[in-house]
Design a protein around this motif. Sequence first.
Motif, PDB file in Angstrom:
ATOM      1  N   VAL A 106       1.718  -2.189  -6.178  1.00  0.00           N
ATOM      2  CA  VAL A 106       1.816  -2.717  -4.990  1.00  0.00           C
ATOM      3  C   VAL A 106       0.885  -4.132  -4.714  1.00  0.00           C
ATOM      4  N   PRO A 107       1.819  -5.506  -4.628  1.00  0.00           N
ATOM      5  CA  PRO A 107       1.025  -6.572  -4.493  1.00  0.00           C
ATOM      6  C   PRO A 107      -0.018  -6.403  -3.422  1.00  0.00           C
ATOM      7  N   ASP A 108      -1.377  -7.304  -3.544  1.00  0.00           N
ATOM      8  CA  ASP A 108      -2.389  -7.224  -2.492  1.00  0.00           C
ATOM      9  C   ASP A 108      -2.762  -6.112  -2.068  1.00  0.00           C
ATOM     10  N   PHE A 109      -2.467  -4.956  -2.591  1.00  0.00           N
ATOM     11  CA  PHE A 109      -3.086  -3.711  -2.156  1.00  0.00           C
ATOM     12  C   PHE A 109      -4.719  -3.733  -2.982  1.00  0.00           C
ATOM     13  N   PRO A 110      -5.657  -3.370  -1.960  1.00  0.00           N
ATOM     14  CA  PRO A 110      -6.914  -3.523  -2.251  1.00  0.00           C
ATOM     15  C   PRO A 110      -7.348  -2.316  -3.659  1.00  0.00           C
ATOM     16  N   LYS A 111      -7.374  -2.709  -4.677  1.00  0.00           N
ATOM     17  CA  LYS A 111      -7.231  -1.556  -5.598  1.00  0.00           C
ATOM     18  C   LYS A 111      -8.500  -1.168  -5.837  1.00  0.00           C
ATOM     19  N   LYS A 112      -9.594  -1.649  -5.492  1.00  0.00           N
ATOM     20  CA  LYS A 112     -10.974  -1.039  -5.714  1.00  0.00           C
ATOM     21  C   LYS A 112     -11.080   0.334  -4.646  1.00  0.00           C
ATOM     22  N   HIS A 113     -10.312   0.203  -3.621  1.00  0.00           N
ATOM     23  CA  HIS A 113     -10.249   1.351  -2.809  1.00  0.00           C
ATOM     24  C   HIS A 113      -9.032   2.215  -2.954  1.00  0.00           C
ATOM     25  N   LYS A 114      -8.239   2.381  -4.134  1.00  0.00           N
ATOM     26  CA  LYS A 114      -7.439   3.152  -4.220  1.00  0.00           C
ATOM     27  C   LYS A 114      -7.538   4.685  -4.251  1.00  0.00           C
ATOM     28  N   GLN A 115      -8.849   4.835  -4.985  1.00  0.00           N
ATOM     29  CA  GLN A 115      -9.086   6.456  -5.100  1.00  0.00           C
ATOM     30  C   GLN A 115      -9.303   6.763  -3.739  1.00  0.00           C
ATOM     31  N   GLN A 116     -10.218   6.065  -3.009  1.00  0.00           N
ATOM     32  CA  GLN A 116     -10.514   6.550  -1.619  1.00  0.00           C
ATOM     33  C   GLN A 116      -9.266   6.660  -0.763  1.00  0.00           C
ATOM     34  N   PHE A 117      -8.246   5.773  -0.881  1.00  0.00           N
ATOM     35  CA  PHE A 117      -6.893   6.059   0.085  1.00  0.00           C
ATOM     36  C   PHE A 117      -6.391   7.268  -0.314  1.00  0.00           C
ATOM     37  N   LEU A 118      -6.176   7.625  -1.774  1.00  0.00           N
ATOM     38  CA  LEU A 118      -5.529   8.644  -2.312  1.00  0.00           C
ATOM     39  C   LEU A 118      -6.089   9.781  -1.825  1.00  0.00           C
ATOM     40  N   LEU A 163     -10.703   6.121   8.564  1.00  0.00           N
ATOM     41  CA  LEU A 163     -10.541   4.795   7.972  1.00  0.00           C
ATOM     42  C   LEU A 163     -10.389   3.762   8.612  1.00  0.00           C
ATOM     43  N   PRO A 164     -10.110   3.732   9.967  1.00  0.00           N
ATOM     44  CA  PRO A 164      -9.641   2.581  10.941  1.00  0.00           C
ATOM     45  C   PRO A 164     -10.908   1.429  10.970  1.00  0.00           C
ATOM     46  N   ASN A 165     -12.237   1.747  10.690  1.00  0.00           N
ATOM     47  CA  ASN A 165     -13.024   0.703  10.850  1.00  0.00           C
ATOM     48  C   ASN A 165     -13.494   0.157   9.571  1.00  0.00           C
ATOM     49  N   LYS A 166     -12.531   0.551   8.336  1.00  0.00           N
ATOM     50  CA  LYS A 166     -12.715  -0.097   7.142  1.00  0.00           C
ATOM     51  C   LYS A 166     -11.984  -1.495   7.089  1.00  0.00           C
ATOM     52  N   LYS A 167     -12.557  -2.229   6.623  1.00  0.00           N
ATOM     53  CA  LYS A 167     -11.679  -3.612   6.683  1.00  0.00           C
ATOM     54  C   LYS A 167     -10.614  -3.921   5.707  1.00  0.00           C
ATOM     55  N   TRP A 168     -10.688  -2.944   4.569  1.00  0.00           N
ATOM     56  CA  TRP A 168      -9.667  -2.915   3.773  1.00  0.00           C
ATOM     57  C   TRP A 168      -8.292  -2.030   4.096  1.00  0.00           C
ATOM     58  N   PHE A 169      -8.829  -1.354   5.269  1.00  0.00           N
ATOM     59  CA  PHE A 169      -7.533  -0.358   5.466  1.00  0.00           C
ATOM     60  C   PHE A 169      -6.169  -1.112   6.083  1.00  0.00           C
ATOM     61  N   PRO A 170      -6.478  -1.817   7.103  1.00  0.00           N
ATOM     62  CA  PRO A 170      -5.107  -2.435   7.689  1.00  0.00           C
ATOM     63  C   PRO A 170      -4.488  -3.395   6.412  1.00  0.00           C
ATOM     64  N   LEU A 171      -5.193  -4.032   5.366  1.00  0.00           N
ATOM     65  CA  LEU A 171      -4.643  -4.674   4.432  1.00  0.00           C
ATOM     66  C   LEU A 171      -3.941  -3.686   3.477  1.00  0.00           C
ATOM     67  N   ALA A 172      -4.568  -2.660   3.461  1.00  0.00           N
ATOM     68  CA  ALA A 172      -3.781  -1.691   2.515  1.00  0.00           C
ATOM     69  C   ALA A 172      -2.481  -1.182   3.068  1.00  0.00           C
ATOM     70  N   LYS A 173      -2.488  -0.893   4.602  1.00  0.00           N
ATOM     71  CA  LYS A 173      -1.134  -0.622   5.035  1.00  0.00           C
ATOM     72  C   LYS A 173      -0.157  -1.887   5.144  1.00  0.00           C
ATOM     73  N   LYS A 174      -0.654  -2.948   5.148  1.00  0.00           N
ATOM     74  CA  LYS A 174       0.084  -4.103   5.330  1.00  0.00           C
ATOM     75  C   LYS A 174       0.923  -4.127   4.089  1.00  0.00           C
ATOM     76  N   ALA A 175       0.139  -4.034   2.849  1.00  0.00           N
ATOM     77  CA  ALA A 175       0.581  -4.298   1.435  1.00  0.00           C
ATOM     78  C   ALA A 175       1.862  -3.208   1.170  1.00  0.00           C
ATOM     79  N   ILE A 176       1.465  -1.811   1.523  1.00  0.00           N
ATOM     80  CA  ILE A 176       2.571  -0.930   1.423  1.00  0.00           C
ATOM     81  C   ILE A 176       3.577  -1.017   2.220  1.00  0.00           C
ATOM     82  N   PHE A 177       3.536  -1.386   3.270  1.00  0.00           N
ATOM     83  CA  PHE A 177       4.853  -1.936   4.325  1.00  0.00           C
ATOM     84  C   PHE A 177       5.604  -2.843   3.696  1.00  0.00           C
ATOM     85  N   HIS A 178       5.067  -3.968   3.167  1.00  0.00           N
ATOM     86  CA  HIS A 178       5.786  -5.042   2.727  1.00  0.00           C
ATOM     87  C   HIS A 178       6.450  -4.467   1.431  1.00  0.00           C
ATOM     88  N   TYR A 179       5.672  -3.800   0.395  1.00  0.00           N
ATOM     89  CA  TYR A 179       6.377  -3.084  -0.808  1.00  0.00           C
ATOM     90  C   TYR A 179       7.585  -2.527  -0.430  1.00  0.00           C
TER      91      TYR A 179
END
Length: 281
Positions: free
Chosen positions: A50-62, A186-202
């Motif tokens: 997924v382009p633009d997904f914040p990869k360093k937060h991948k494990q926390q997301f999963l 996770l809503p207050n995490k700055k990377w979380f909206p970016l992760a959702k947006k990246a998955i949506f576009h993908y």
Amino acid sequence: MIAQEHARAAPLEYNALFTTFDSVFRTISKNQSEKYTLPFKTEKIDLDLVPDFPKKHKQQFLEVFGQPSLIYRDIRNLAEKLFSHPLFNDVTRLHPATVTRDGKRVYSDIYSGQWWQEFQKISKEGCVILGLMLASDKTVITGNLRNSAWPIYLKLANTPFEYRTKDTLHGTRLLAYLPVIESKRLPNKKWFPLAKKAIFHYCIGLVMAPFRKFGIFKTQGPDQKVYKCIPALTAYSADYQEQTHFGNFLNHSLISMIHYLWMTCTSLAVYTNTCSTVSTN
């Protein structure tokens, strides 16, 4: 009236309409040999792709969501089913038209817009603009408000408004279910909206992928004739929450989404400023 009379006279075996989450899985699990059934497929989203997904937060997301899934079906096949549906043989618009009232031009439907006329002028002679209209709207599917689904629907601008919006004629079809990604943790995490947006576009890119190979393609249409068509994204309808959710800025987020579709699906004809209708609910 013609389409309604046909519907009453000869009900069709056309089982491509799904309006609930359960019906998707019933369709996936049933025998898919029926002529008009368009099967769904489920694809697990590999976050590394997924382009633009914040990869360093991948494990926390999963850990919170697990691997997200997209349920969808072939948009080209679905568009062909709508374009060739016998109920719409006599009303399908193959060309743009100028509509006037009391001597003044009016814009009564998408086919009467200037964009379609301009687009037709620069298209190869004999081609039909296949107007794709997408709409998404996340909705609650259980009484306790805890479970949600995020469907995307497809309809064609070639089908006049009064037919494509009439429930009994099924001019609107379910195209996909996007992964619902919500968390109180996770809503207050700055990377979380970016992760959702990246998955949506993908996911949108996966849904639109069948048109990446085609500029002009042949498809069945009214009266079972074969037409040379150019796919064009003419509208994307979403509510305000979805706009602000997946755009970097408020007023132009859907333009951003349409631009993404254009960049991802290079042969999908998109007139971003003058040919695309961006609608909000």
